[in-house]
Design an enzyme around this catalytic site. Sequence first.
Site, PDB file in Angstrom:
ATOM      1  N   TYR A  24      -1.559  -8.109  32.368  1.00  0.00           N
ATOM      2  CA  TYR A  24      -2.117  -8.671  31.306  1.00  0.00           C
ATOM      3  C   TYR A  24      -2.273 -10.270  31.634  1.00  0.00           C
ATOM      4  O   TYR A  24      -2.635 -11.077  30.458  1.00  0.00           O
ATOM      5  CB  TYR A  24      -1.344  -8.668  29.955  1.00  0.00           C
ATOM      6  CG  TYR A  24      -1.117  -6.985  29.616  1.00  0.00           C
ATOM      7  CD1 TYR A  24      -2.269  -6.529  29.156  1.00  0.00           C
ATOM      8  CD2 TYR A  24       0.043  -6.275  29.835  1.00  0.00           C
ATOM      9  CE1 TYR A  24      -2.458  -5.270  28.589  1.00  0.00           C
ATOM     10  CE2 TYR A  24      -0.179  -4.974  29.612  1.00  0.00           C
ATOM     11  CZ  TYR A  24      -1.216  -4.434  28.758  1.00  0.00           C
ATOM     12  OH  TYR A  24      -1.189  -3.010  28.514  1.00  0.00           O
ATOM     13  N   HIS A 101     -10.075  -5.642  24.599  1.00  0.00           N
ATOM     14  CA  HIS A 101      -8.986  -5.320  25.657  1.00  0.00           C
ATOM     15  C   HIS A 101      -8.764  -6.418  26.387  1.00  0.00           C
ATOM     16  O   HIS A 101      -9.878  -6.578  27.341  1.00  0.00           O
ATOM     17  CB  HIS A 101      -9.223  -3.737  26.011  1.00  0.00           C
ATOM     18  CG  HIS A 101      -9.096  -2.721  24.856  1.00  0.00           C
ATOM     19  ND1 HIS A 101      -8.079  -2.329  24.374  1.00  0.00           N
ATOM     20  CD2 HIS A 101     -10.147  -2.031  24.400  1.00  0.00           C
ATOM     21  CE1 HIS A 101      -8.257  -1.464  23.551  1.00  0.00           C
ATOM     22  NE2 HIS A 101      -9.741  -1.503  23.440  1.00  0.00           N
TER      23      HIS A 101
END
Length: 146
Positions: A24, A101
């Site tokens: 991430y 996302h």
Amino acid sequence: MTDTILIINGPNLDMLGTRQPEVYGHDTLADVEALCQRTAEDEGISIDFRQSDSEAEIMKWIKQGRGTTAGLLINPAGFTSTSIAILDSLLIYDRPIIEVHISPLFKRDDFRHPSHVSRAAAAKVEGFGIRGYEFALRKLAEWARG
Ligand code: DHK
């Protein structure tokens, strides 16, 4: 008509920066909010930026956004593949929705691939890191201007 774009972040996104940085990245949720704020100022719109680990709270915010916001950016995170309830709330929402996302789901675990949310979304952005929020927000601003 309001010029506010609602931005909803799902479960565990409050841990960005700490959580699996190899997946991430190192930016925090505060960095994502700052990026969205800068983008909003550049586009001449407002944002309402939120995060929750609660499916019920997310559903409440989506329904409250109906008639009061000009578009919705949602990163449903861990609810993406599981929540028909969030999908049903999104189907009640009356303005364009973009699903975002941070990571490229298409090359991650198979169980992350199906998205119930996509059925209510006009577009999806994934794999661009947090810049995906900027791309989605600029498109929602364009749609909000008509
Ligand atoms: C974030 C999550 O928390 C995961 O549950 C999703 C998504 C991916 C993201 O890439 O932003 O599978």
